[in-house]
Design an enzyme around this catalytic site. Structure first.
Site, PDB file in Angstrom:
ATOM      1  N   ASP A   1       3.177  -3.379   5.729  1.00 28.12           N
ATOM      2  CA  ASP A   1       1.847  -2.790   5.894  1.00 28.12           C
ATOM      3  C   ASP A   1       1.892  -1.298   5.569  1.00 28.12           C
ATOM      4  O   ASP A   1       1.842  -0.453   6.455  1.00 28.12           O
ATOM      5  CB  ASP A   1       1.378  -3.027   7.336  1.00 28.12           C
ATOM      6  CG  ASP A   1       0.011  -2.437   7.625  1.00 28.12           C
ATOM      7  OD1 ASP A   1      -0.785  -2.273   6.677  1.00 28.12           O
ATOM      8  OD2 ASP A   1      -0.268  -2.144   8.811  1.00 28.12           O
TER       9      ASP A   1
ATOM     10  N   LYS B   1      -0.171  -0.059   2.943  1.00 34.98           N
ATOM     11  CA  LYS B   1      -1.509   0.269   2.416  1.00 34.98           C
ATOM     12  C   LYS B   1      -1.417   1.188   1.191  1.00 34.98           C
ATOM     13  O   LYS B   1      -1.993   2.272   1.153  1.00 34.98           O
ATOM     14  CB  LYS B   1      -2.374   0.910   3.503  1.00 34.98           C
ATOM     15  CG  LYS B   1      -2.567   0.060   4.748  1.00 34.98           C
ATOM     16  CD  LYS B   1      -3.454   0.774   5.765  1.00 34.98           C
ATOM     17  CE  LYS B   1      -3.645  -0.051   7.028  1.00 34.98           C
ATOM     18  NZ  LYS B   1      -2.410  -0.127   7.845  1.00 34.98           N
TER      19      LYS B   1
ATOM     20  N   HIS C   1      -1.998   3.132  -2.144  1.00 32.33           N
ATOM     21  CA  HIS C   1      -3.235   3.636  -2.767  1.00 32.33           C
ATOM     22  C   HIS C   1      -2.844   4.788  -3.685  1.00 32.33           C
ATOM     23  O   HIS C   1      -2.547   5.888  -3.224  1.00 32.33           O
ATOM     24  CB  HIS C   1      -4.203   4.108  -1.678  1.00 32.33           C
ATOM     25  CG  HIS C   1      -5.539   4.526  -2.202  1.00 32.33           C
ATOM     26  ND1 HIS C   1      -6.577   4.871  -1.358  1.00 32.33           N
ATOM     27  CD2 HIS C   1      -6.034   4.653  -3.457  1.00 32.33           C
ATOM     28  CE1 HIS C   1      -7.640   5.198  -2.078  1.00 32.33           C
ATOM     29  NE2 HIS C   1      -7.330   5.083  -3.354  1.00 32.33           N
TER      30      HIS C   1
ATOM     31  N   THR D   1     -10.075  -0.876  11.081  1.00 30.36           N
ATOM     32  CA  THR D   1     -10.785  -1.361  12.272  1.00 30.36           C
ATOM     33  C   THR D   1     -11.136  -0.249  13.249  1.00 30.36           C
ATOM     34  O   THR D   1     -11.942  -0.457  14.156  1.00 30.36           O
ATOM     35  CB  THR D   1      -9.966  -2.431  13.008  1.00 30.36           C
ATOM     36  OG1 THR D   1      -8.684  -1.898  13.342  1.00 30.36           O
ATOM     37  CG2 THR D   1      -9.787  -3.665  12.142  1.00 30.36           C
TER      38      THR D   1
ATOM     39  N   GLY E   1      -0.344  -6.162  18.410  1.00 32.43           N
ATOM     40  CA  GLY E   1       0.688  -5.171  18.654  1.00 32.43           C
ATOM     41  C   GLY E   1       1.023  -4.997  20.109  1.00 32.43           C
ATOM     42  O   GLY E   1       1.829  -5.733  20.678  1.00 32.43           O
TER      43      GLY E   1
END
Length: 233
Positions: free
Chosen positions: A62, A64, A66, A122, A211
């Site tokens: 994870d 992400k 970009h 989120t 988590g």
């Protein structure tokens, strides 16, 4: 590698390799996958993914990604070579970036990780989006980015469970990965748009990231078993 029998992904959100592996040693790879995020990956220097794979876990990397298309595609390629089960990139990087990642993975002769797009974090609400120049509801922005992800050939999306029904209706082939999951009675912490595991699955989520309710439990194995029982009902 043991095939995981549940949709659960436990987030190894720890500052050190030692703490992450201590938790992993208390978990059953048949009952959960594990997620390695930015803090753990960076502090561990190298080898954490391979170590977890050797312990039988399927790993969601994870990070992400970009960046410009070629740079992001090469990062995804490197993740695949480490043996990850799932890797993600920000949909806001655009169609060409996501398509470049898909094309790079298609060149592989071995197993391909699931390529997942990150829509709206989120923790973000409408006022947070407004602060970065997007005067839209989170759900509207999620749907915009989902359409780009589908066009680029992505395998799925990271999204809130509250967005899952609309996403499943619009893009039924996409697999939905939902963070911000809290078993009944758990604190919300910094996740805003949350549902319980059973609610999230009923809403259309395919994988659930959990988590602190497990990682900070007095008995993580027991906490994991309780979530599995909640899902299986």
């Amino acid at each position: 590698m043991s095939a995981c029998q549940t949709p659960l992904i436990v987030a190894l959100d720890f500052p050190t390799r030692e703490a992450a592996l201590k938790l992993a040693d208390q978990l059953d790879p048949a009952l959960c996958r594990v997620k390695v995020g930015k803090e753990l990956f960076t502090s561990s220097a190298s080898g954490i993914v391979e170590t977890l794979c050797d312990k039988g876990f399927e790993v969601f990397l994870d990070l992400k990604f970009h960046d410009i298309p070629n740079t992001t595609a090469m990062a995804v390629k490197a993740a695949a070579e480490m043996g990850v089960w799932m890797v993600n990139v920000h949909c806001s990087g655009g169609l060409r970036m996501m398509a470049a990642c898909r094309e790079e993975l298609a060149k592989r002769s071995g197993p391909q990780p699931l390529l997942i797009g990150v829509t709206v974090l989120t923790s973000m609400e409408r006022e947070d989006l407004a602060g970065i120049g997007l005067d839209v509801d989170p759900q509207e922005q999620v749907l915009r980015l989902a359409a780009l992800a589908q066009k680029a050939g992505m395998d799925g999306l990271v999204c809130s469970a509250l967005e899952a029904p609309a996403l499943k209706a619009a893009h039924p082939s996409l697999q939905l990965v939902t963070p911000g999951i809290r078993p009944a009675g758990s604190a919300q912490d910094d996740q805003r748009r949350i549902l319980t595991p059973r609610q999230a699955l009923d809403a259309g989520s395919d994988y659930l990231v959990i988590g602190r309710p497990i990682s900070q439990a007095a008995d993580p194995a027991q906490a994991l078993a309780a979530v599995v029982a909640e899902i299986r009902g």
